[in-house]
Design a protein around this motif. Structure first.
Motif, mmCIF file in Angstrom:
data_model
loop_
_atom_site.group_PDB
_atom_site.id
_atom_site.type_symbol
_atom_site.label_atom_id
_atom_site.label_comp_id
_atom_site.label_asym_id
_atom_site.label_seq_id
_atom_site.Cartn_x
_atom_site.Cartn_y
_atom_site.Cartn_z
ATOM 1 N N ASN A 59 0.849 11.149 -4.443
ATOM 2 C CA ASN A 59 0.595 10.932 -3.014
ATOM 3 C C ASN A 59 1.939 10.670 -2.329
ATOM 4 O OD1 ASN A 59 -0.546 10.471 -0.542
ATOM 5 N ND2 ASN A 59 -1.439 8.495 -1.062
ATOM 6 N N THR A 69 3.187 17.784 -4.745
ATOM 7 C CA THR A 69 1.789 18.142 -4.460
ATOM 8 C C THR A 69 1.669 19.620 -4.128
ATOM 9 O OG1 THR A 69 1.258 15.921 -3.665
ATOM 10 C CG2 THR A 69 -0.190 17.681 -2.976
ATOM 11 N N GLN A 198 -7.226 12.545 -4.907
ATOM 12 C CA GLN A 198 -6.067 12.653 -4.020
ATOM 13 C C GLN A 198 -6.486 12.569 -2.553
ATOM 14 O OE1 GLN A 198 -2.646 12.869 -4.834
ATOM 15 N NE2 GLN A 198 -3.483 12.219 -6.803
ATOM 16 N N ASN A 203 -3.739 11.639 0.389
ATOM 17 C CA ASN A 203 -2.705 12.657 0.245
ATOM 18 C C ASN A 203 -2.859 13.704 1.350
ATOM 19 O OD1 ASN A 203 -1.149 14.936 -0.574
ATOM 20 N ND2 ASN A 203 -1.216 14.229 -2.693
#
Length: 669
Positions: A59, A69, A198, A203
């Protein structure tokens, strides 16, 4: 096969990458960010290792951390190599848990077992492997021990995906995961459990990805529903990401307790003993300045100048004679001979003689970085930076700016608050980059032979002091806002590897050589043509050339600060292309006969006071073309870019004026 290398910062990831790969196959930047993208070939020549940026969690806190990510969402890879610091196992396993939830094949390289042992920590590798469900291989990345075995494991046959359901997050969150699985059935390639967790952790990259598949309103409703349900079951107002972190921590604590034993170690670790001194609030900055002074003594007195003199003798002797003979044998015209010898060789060669000093400086900067000391400098500077409206993290781009202002400005992306990021971008060009170093070397060699290191150190310190003063002014006028909290991990002190040290030095220094073959080459040809031609035709006297005409227009403006000649004025103009161009311009303007040196000729045009004023002006005046373009790219604002040029020019002029006129007032020359 693509294998991604991932781990927390300061876990030895770079050392492991260097040991597993023979060389870089590709070095560049990840799309849209300053973080370097390194891809290397394993020594078997068949598999690629992709070095991901060091992160504590998937994150992201900053744009640069979002690279990881995005990699998981968009890039193809077959396996993950997760490096862990054995001495910080509990913290490192938070990232490992998220990797296991992704469900890709994972192998763990357990590094720094020696550091853990020194701290009284013993790790049962078999129990750790059994708890996580993946292979755990011990390595010493710094020395390369165990790296060949790790390479065989990760590039060999099938490896386990680990236990992706190690953590039970509670009824509310697990129900939310199941609901998202139903919504996404058949619509995504990625593991939905990982996407859901997530998303619930906040995120933004995963949320944006899911919004391309499901309506944003549907995602927001799901998040809100899970949050309410979780808070009701927990009987508290705890945020969803905190609840997830707590559940992971509980499982990690059990794994660490089962796999590690800790002995009471009453001895104070070596690192802590050193830190008591180098991070001391009274001694920290003086120690840093002392190390900088030693670095400049090595660069200018003990090593740098002898090597530069030897290179200068080669360039002005055998090389020039060889080129002259070759041009004569080829029947080159006098125009071509003058262009090559007086323009290109004098201009480019005048810059290249300082390559040894540049590389020595970068070597010692790399040494301080790789040893772990530079993180301590940021910590020490935090106290000072906080008082002017910044924090210690802003000093890291400034330190990078000592090498080159461009990556220094780009490194400001890691700063979270927009106000501090913009201020760092505006102030980093005041840091004395390596391109200014040839100018300093030329002038200190001509006027300050007995105090070369002290004079250069004073210029570096002056740049930092001016930046701090302006930070205070900006933070209370143009850029008011809240200061963020500074958090930095202090890595253990390490003896850098010779190979890694050389690679780091070369990566920093090669840009200087590249500029000599591009910007400086083109600039030297242009300057020579302007000096060769004039209103009356070609091959005119230098004083009647277009270059003299251009320099003469602005020369009166520089007279009050000590260098009101057209030659100085013309040199400053070329410095906008690249600061090194100032030296190539001077080599062309002050045409150097065989029996003389450029430093000797400068004594007829400058006094020591004027020379110092000139160096201060070079330190502070307008950023070079590449830096200006980077400021515009990072701020996206013509107004802030113009402001960065204007304020630097004004500050440079006023400070040089104060130094020169003040010195004259006190009878200095």
């Amino acid at each position: 096969m693509n294998i991604a290398l991932i781990g927390n910062p300061n876990t030895g990831k770079t050392s492991l990458f260097n040991n597993l790969t023979g060389s870089y196959e590709y070095v560049g930047n990840w799309s849209g960010v300053t973080v370097e993208k390194k891809v290397g070939l394993f020594k078997n020549g068949k598999n690629q290792l992709i070095d991901l940026p060091g992160v504590y969690t998937l994150n992201p806190l900053s744009k640069d951390e979002g690279v990881v990510t995005n990699f998981f969402l968009n890039e193809p890879f077959e396996k993950l190599l997760n490096i862990l610091d054995a001495s910080q196992l509990r913290r490192n396993l938070h990232l490992t848990m998220q990797l296991l939830e992704y469900g890709a094949p994972v192998i763990i390289g357990l590094n720094m077992l020696d550091v853990a042992k020194n701290r009284g920590i013993q790790i049962d590798i078999h129990k750790l492997s059994e708890s996580l469900g993946v292979t755990v291989a011990p390595v010493v990345a710094r020395t390369g021990k165990g790296c060949n075995e790790l390479a065989e494991l990760v590039t060999g046959g099938a490896i386990g995906t680990g236990k992706n359901n190690l953590v039970y997050y509670g009824k509310a969150i697990e129900a939310g995961i199941l609901e998202l699985e139903n919504k996404l059935a058949g619509k995504v390639q990625h593991p939905v459990r990982w996407l859901a967790l997530q998303l619930f952790e906040g995120n933004p990259y995963v949320k944006s990805y899911l919004a391309s598949i499901l309506p944003m309103a549907e995602l927001e409703t799901l998040i809100k529903s899970v949050t309410v349900s979780q808070q009701q079951s927990a009987g508290s107002k705890q945020a969803l990401d905190q609840a997830i972190h707590r559940k992971r921590s509980e499982v990690i604590d059990k794994i660490v307790s089962a796999a590690t034993t800790k002995q009471d170690n009453k001895k104070v670790p070596h690192t802590e003993k050193v830190d008591m001194v180098v991070t001391n609030k009274f001694l920290g900055i003086p120690i840093f300045l002392f190390l900088m002074y030693i670095m400049f003594m090595l660069t200018f007195d003990w090593l740098g100048f002898p090597l530069s003199d030897a290179l200068d003798s080669f360039l002005s002797g055998p090389l020039t004679s060889g080129i002259t003979a070759a041009l004569t044998a080829a029947g080159a015209s006098s125009f071509i001979k003058d262009l090559v010898l007086d323009g290109i060789v004098a201009g480019v060669g005048g810059v290249l003689v300082f390559v040894p000093q540049i590389f020595i400086l970068f070597f010692f900067i790399s040494l301080l970085e790789d040893s772990g000391y530079m993180a301590r400098v940021a910590l020490v500077m935090d106290r000072l930076m906080e008082s002017v409206g910044l924090n210690g993290k802003a000093f890291i781009p400034m330190m990078i700016g000592f090498g080159c202002n461009v990556p220094g400005i780009m490194a400001a992306r890691t700063i979270e608050t927009p106000k501090e990021r913009l201020m760092t971008i505006l102030l980093t060009p005041l840091m004395s980059c390596s391109a200014r170093l040839p100018v300093y070397a030329l002038f200190v060699g001509a006027f300050f032979v007995e105090h070369k290191a002290a004079i250069v150190l004073s210029l570096y310190v002056l740049g930092v002091v001016i930046a701090l003063i302006l930070a205070k002014v900006f933070s209370e006028t143009l850029l008011k806002g809240e200061t963020s909290v500074f958090v930095i991990e202090l890595p253990p002190y390490r003896l850098p590897q010779g190979r890694a040290l050389w690679r780091s030095t070369w990566d920093k220094g090669k840009g200087f050589i590249r500029k000599a073959g591009t910007f400086i080459f083109a600039g030297s040809v242009l300057i020579w043509l302007l000096a060769y031609a004039g209103p009356e035709g070609m091959n005119v006297s230098m004083d009647d050339s277009y270059l003299a005409l251009l320099g003469g227009i602005f020369a009166p403006l520089f007279a009050p600060i000590g260098f009101g000649t057209w030659q100085a004025s013309a040199s400053l103009f070329t410095g906008f292309l690249a600061k090194e161009s100032i030296i190539s311009t001077m080599n062309i303007i002050y045409f150097v006969p065989d029996e003389a040196s450029l430093q000797g000729l400068l004594a007829a045009h400058y006094t020591p006071l004027a020379a110092y004023s000139f160096m201060v002006f070079i330190l502070l005046y307008i950023p070079c073309l590449a830096t200006t373009a980077t400021i515009y790219k990072e701020t996206g604002s013509t107004r802030w870019t113009a402001f960065s040029i204007a304020y630097a020019l004004i500050i440079a002029y006023l400070l040089s004026l104060a130094i020169y006129q003040g010195g004259m007032l006190f009878g200095l020359s």
